[in-house]
Structures are given as structure tokens and as C-alpha cells.
Design a protein around this motif. Structure first.
Motif, PDB file in Angstrom:
ATOM      1  N   TYR A 117       0.840  -1.185   0.000  1.00 57.46           N
ATOM      2  CA  TYR A 117       0.000   0.000   0.000  1.00 57.46           C
ATOM      3  C   TYR A 117       0.883   1.246   0.000  1.00 57.46           C
ATOM      4  O   TYR A 117       2.044   1.194   0.453  1.00 57.46           O
ATOM      5  CB  TYR A 117      -0.917   0.011   1.229  1.00 57.46           C
ATOM      6  N   PRO A 118       0.341   2.376  -0.468  1.00 53.14           N
ATOM      7  CA  PRO A 118       1.165   3.602  -0.524  1.00 53.14           C
ATOM      8  C   PRO A 118       1.513   4.162   0.841  1.00 53.14           C
ATOM      9  O   PRO A 118       2.464   4.924   0.971  1.00 53.14           O
ATOM     10  CB  PRO A 118       0.296   4.575  -1.323  1.00 53.14           C
ATOM     11  N   GLU A 119       0.754   3.800   1.872  1.00 51.81           N
ATOM     12  CA  GLU A 119       1.025   4.287   3.220  1.00 51.81           C
ATOM     13  C   GLU A 119       0.921   3.131   4.199  1.00 51.81           C
ATOM     14  O   GLU A 119       0.325   2.094   3.898  1.00 51.81           O
ATOM     15  CB  GLU A 119       0.038   5.396   3.600  1.00 51.81           C
ATOM     16  N   ALA A 120       1.496   3.329   5.381  1.00 49.33           N
ATOM     17  CA  ALA A 120       1.466   2.283   6.402  1.00 49.33           C
ATOM     18  C   ALA A 120       0.034   2.064   6.884  1.00 49.33           C
ATOM     19  O   ALA A 120      -0.819   2.957   6.815  1.00 49.33           O
ATOM     20  CB  ALA A 120       2.370   2.666   7.569  1.00 49.33           C
ATOM     21  N   ASN A 121      -0.235   0.873   7.377  1.00 48.10           N
ATOM     22  CA  ASN A 121      -1.571   0.555   7.878  1.00 48.10           C
ATOM     23  C   ASN A 121      -1.974   1.482   9.008  1.00 48.10           C
ATOM     24  O   ASN A 121      -3.136   1.914   9.091  1.00 48.10           O
ATOM     25  CB  ASN A 121      -1.621  -0.897   8.353  1.00 48.10           C
ATOM     26  N   ALA A 122      -1.032   1.757   9.906  1.00 44.89           N
ATOM     27  CA  ALA A 122      -1.338   2.619  11.050  1.00 44.89           C
ATOM     28  C   ALA A 122      -1.632   4.050  10.594  1.00 44.89           C
ATOM     29  O   ALA A 122      -2.518   4.714  11.146  1.00 44.89           O
ATOM     30  CB  ALA A 122      -0.173   2.598  12.033  1.00 44.89           C
ATOM     31  N   GLU A 123      -0.898   4.545   9.601  1.00 39.72           N
ATOM     32  CA  GLU A 123      -1.161   5.891   9.080  1.00 39.72           C
ATOM     33  C   GLU A 123      -2.521   5.936   8.393  1.00 39.72           C
ATOM     34  O   GLU A 123      -3.266   6.934   8.515  1.00 39.72           O
ATOM     35  CB  GLU A 123      -0.059   6.286   8.105  1.00 39.72           C
TER      36      GLU A 123
END
Length: 472
Positions: A117-123
Motif C-alpha cells: 500500500y502507498p502508506e502504512a496501515n497505522a497511518e
């Protein structure tokens, strides 16, 4: 009771349990393996646990003492919520934004591969529910590790987040579970934490590449010398030697080189310190990486040495060896010949085997003491004595064992097939250099200077002294 009055929680607590003092209630979204294991660990540590599930009346077995509610009811019941669900199922959380506002959300999710994904799961979770305080934690622990606790698994819990109070709450929970906590900073570090479980033997990559490279090089090198040369020069087919004879030459060569590579960076580091006159300057990056993988180098070297021992033990039962012995015996009987006992060969053979046995036993001792369960029971001085002093002694025995194997073969022209050196000669280069430089470092004048430097003494640079005198 009407359908509208149907309770939305199912208690799994045993009936008739004695009333206990009020304990902190924690919420877990998810009833899979990780959610159940985390809930069991929390219950064992004195917490009350409620699971949020989309099917609270049919969610499978859960730890005894836990409660099951709908997601909405569970979110309202606790201020700290563990999300043990996959990122693909995060969408339903938007409907719970009012209930999750101001709550601490602990994201324990991981991905199947890096950069999915383009960003972390937490973000992504923080952007999905901006009113909550998202903390990335516990994602580097498996369900097995949570079930067995920190005594049988990794003790380290990494976490990151943008809210200090939220991270402190998660850190206190992890500490009560028996884990040590390492704060990795803001939520921007979440991608690095999510990539950590996806790494495959990160500390073993360099040693494994080196082992594969050395094995491949010496296999083809000895294949040309022992098989191809014999076929071309004498017309004999010795290809059967590949399976045992060739392997039993490659493995000890690689083992000796990798063992010496465990101690070579220490010698290089000492030379750097003597040249610089201080211990407060960092070593080059390549040397730091080399020193950090010495344990893995040593364990791989021990593995190849063990293979060498096993291959050596089967030599007497090989068909080729039994055939050669029988043919030699029959030939001498027909010719009525006897062989005289050679005391020199007897001394050489016994010394050769003795050095090999002693070296391998010390090698095993080094491997055993590198295990965490054993090294934790040793003081630093004991561990250093075994790994350093006995380690160099093991290197000496193994090197001497190889010298005795070669004996006076270097004097025979037939040894240098196609003008190439035997494999055992090439294997002696690195360990011989290590032992020679170590002896030089043990000279009293050198050792005294090195000890002073490692105790904090610094040798001033004459140019810096001149600059200081001009400034004063």
C-alpha cells in the motif's frame, strides 16, 4: 424477553465466580488466532478483556473469562482498543468513529509483502479515524509468542505513535505482560515496523551469501583439479568422487575460512585503534556490518565443520576405499611384500587427527556458548574468555590440523595440477594471516598500548597540538 431487548453481549465468565476488585478493561477487535492469544495473555496478566465481533453469538472459542460484544458496544466499554484485524476490513471502523473518538487504537496488523500500500496501515487507520490516537505495536509478535509469554519468545515490543500519553498507556500494558518496550518515535516509523516481520533472516544474509559463494567457488575449483584434470590427463573417470570426496574437501575449507573471518574483523579493529590512537572514532560501515554478523559466520562455520566430521566417519565404509584396500592387500600377498612401520607417518597421522578433534570440540563449545540460554548464564568475562581466547585456540588447532594434512605435499610437483594450488593451501591464507597479526598484537609493547586506548587514553595528533598552541 422481546427481540428488541436481546442482550448484545455474551459472557464467557464461569457462573458463581467470586467478586474481585475492579480491574482495567481492555477491548480487542477480532477473534482470530492473534486476537485470542492476546486476550488470553491479557487475562493472565490481570486485565479484563472484551472482544468485539461482528458475530458475538457465534465467534468460536475464546479464552475463559473473556466477554464478547458487538463492535459498537465493545468500543464504548474500554479506552484502549487492540485492532487484531486485517487492513482490508478497516472500512467498518468509520461507522464507529463517534465511539472511538479519544480512544487509543493499537494497530497490530501486518501485510503479506512490502510496499503493498502507498502508506502504512497505522497511518491509514489514523486518517480513517482522526479523532482516535493510533499506536503501532505488538505487530512483531506472533500468536505463539503471546501464548508462551516472553520467557519462551522475543521480549521486545516496538511501538510508535504521535500521542505521548497513548504510547505510554500501551507501553504500560506491554510491560505488565512481561515484555520490554522500545519507542521508535512518531507514526511515520510504522512502515518500518510493518516491514520488520517480512524480513527473511536479515542478520544471516551476508553470512549466507558468503557461504554460498565460497562453496560454489571451491566446488568448481576442486572439480576442475580432481575430476576434469584426471579425465583429460589420464583418461580416468573420477566423477564418483563428487558426492563424498569432493564435498569432504569443500566443507572443511569453507569452515576454516569462515571461522577465521569471525576473528579477522577484531584484528582489523585493533589495528584501526592503534593507528588512530583512540577508541572514540567510529569504524567504517563495512567493518561495523562485518562485526555484527560474526555470530552467524561462526554458526555456519560450525555447521560445515560438522558435515566434514560426518563425511569423514563414512570414509571406511565407502566402496571405493574398501576396493582400494582389498586390491592393495591382494597385490602385496601375490608379490610376497610387506610394508615396514613408519614412525613418522604414525606421528603425523595421530597429530593430524588429534588437532582436528581438539579443534572441533572447541568449535562446539563456541557454538553452545553463543546460544542465548547459555550466554545469559555466563558473566561477561567468562563469555569473552570462551569466545575470544578459546576461539583463537580453536582457530589455531583447526589451522594446524590443515597444515598437518598438507605436510610436505607442497614440495611435490604433482600437487600443482595445471599450475594451480591445492584447495587446502588456499584455505590456509586467511587463518594464517589472522594468527600472525594476533601474535603481533599480543607483543607486550603493542598489547600495552592497545589496552590503554581501550581504557579511554587518546594519543593527540601533533598537528592538532600545534593548532592548539597557536590558539592559546
Amino acid at each position: 424477553m422481546s427481540k428488541e431487548e436481546k442482550p448484545e453481549s455474551v459472557s464467557l465468565c464461569p457462573l458463581g465466580a467470586a467478586a474481585e476488585p475492579e480491574q482495567e478493561l481492555l477491548c480487542i477487535f477480532g477473534t482470530g488466532d492473534l486476537g485470542r492469544s492476546l486476550g488470553q495473555r491479557l487475562l493472565q496478566s490481570g486485565y479484563r478483556v472484551v472482544h468485539g465481533s461482528r458475530r458475538p453469538h457465534n465467534c468460536g472459542p475464546l479464552p475463559q473469562g473473556a466477554q464478547v460484544m458487538s463492535h459498537e458496544a465493545a468500543a464504548q466499554s474500554a479506552s484502549l482498543v487492540f485492532l487484531c484485524i486485517h487492513r482490508e476490513n478497516y472500512d467498518f471502523l468509520t461507522t464507529l468513529a463517534p465511539q472511538l473518538k479519544g480512544k487509543v487504537l493499537v494497530d497490530v496488523s501486518n501485510n503479506l509483502k512490502k510496499n503493498l500500500y502507498p502508506e502504512a496501515n497505522a497511518e491509514y487507520l489514523q486518517r480513517l479515524i482522526p479523532g482516535a490516537h493510533v499506536v503501532k505495536a505488538f505487530n512483531t509478535l506472533s500468536a505463539w509468542a503471546l501464548q508462551n509469554g516472553p520467557s519462551d519468545a522475543n521480549r521486545q515490543v516496538y511501538l510508535c505513535g504521535n500521542n505521548v500519553e497513548a504510547k505510554q498507556a500501551v507501553a504500560e500494558t506491554a510491560s505488565k505482560l512481561g515484555f520490554s518496550v522500545l519507542d521508535r518515535g512518531s507514526l511515520k516509523a510504522a512502515r518500518e515496523l510493518e516491514d520488520t516481520p517480512l524480513l527473511l533472516f536479515p542478520e544471516w544474509r551476508l553470512p549466507l551469501r558468503l557461504a554460498v559463494g565460497l562453496n560454489a567457488f571451491f566446488f568448481f575449483y576442486l572439480l576442475i583439479r580432481d575430476v576434469v584434470y584426471t579425465y583429460v590427463d589420464q583418461g580416468k573417470n573420477n566423477s564418483f568422487r563428487i558426492m563424498v570426496s569432493l564435498a569432504n574437501k569443500v566443507f572443511p575449507i569453507v569452515s576454516l575460512i569462515m571461522l577465521s573471518l569471525c576473528y579477522l574483523p577484531g584484528v582489523i579493529a585493533a589495528i584501526f585503534q592503534l593507528y588512530r590512537g583512540t577508541k572514540y572514532r567510529r569504524f567504517p560501515v563495512w567493518l561495523d556490518r562485518w562485526m555484527l554478523c560474526r555470530k552467524q559466520l561462526g554458526l555456519l562455520a560450525l555447521g560445515f565443520a560438522s558435515l566434514h566430521v560426518l563425511y569423514t566417519l563414512i570414509i571406511p565404509i565407502r566402496y571405493y576405499v574398501r576396493f582400494r584396500i582389498a586390491a592393495s592387500t591382494i597385490s602385496k600377498i601375490k608379490e610376497n611384500q610387506t610394508s615396514e612401520f613408519d614412525i613418522t607417518s604414525a606421528w603425523r597421522g595421530d597429530s593430524y587427527y588429534s588437532m582436528g578433534i581438539l579443534g572441533f570440540c572447541l568449535f562446539l563449545l563456541l557454538g553452545i556458548t553463543s546460544l542465548p540460554s547459555v550466554s545469559n548464564a555466563l558473566s561477561w568475562r567468562e563469555f569473552s574468555f570462551i569466545q575470544s581466547k578459546l576461539g583463537y585456540l580453536a582457530l589455531f588447532f583447526c589451522t594446524f590440523h590443515t597444515y598437518l594434512y598438507g605436510w610436505d605435499r607442497f614440495l611435490h610437483p604433482s600437487t600443482y595440477k595445471w599450475y594451480t594450488l591445492p584447495g587446502y593451501m588456499l584455505s590456509l591464507v586467511v587463518p594464517s594471516v589472522v594468527l600472525i597479526f594476533k601474535l603481533l598484537l599480543l607483543l607486550p609493547c603493542v598489547d600495552k598500548m592497545l589496552t590503554r586506548i581501550r581504557q579511554g587514553w587518546e594519543r593527540c595528533d601533533p598537528e592538532e597540538d600545534a593548532k592548539k598552541s597557536l590558539l592559546t
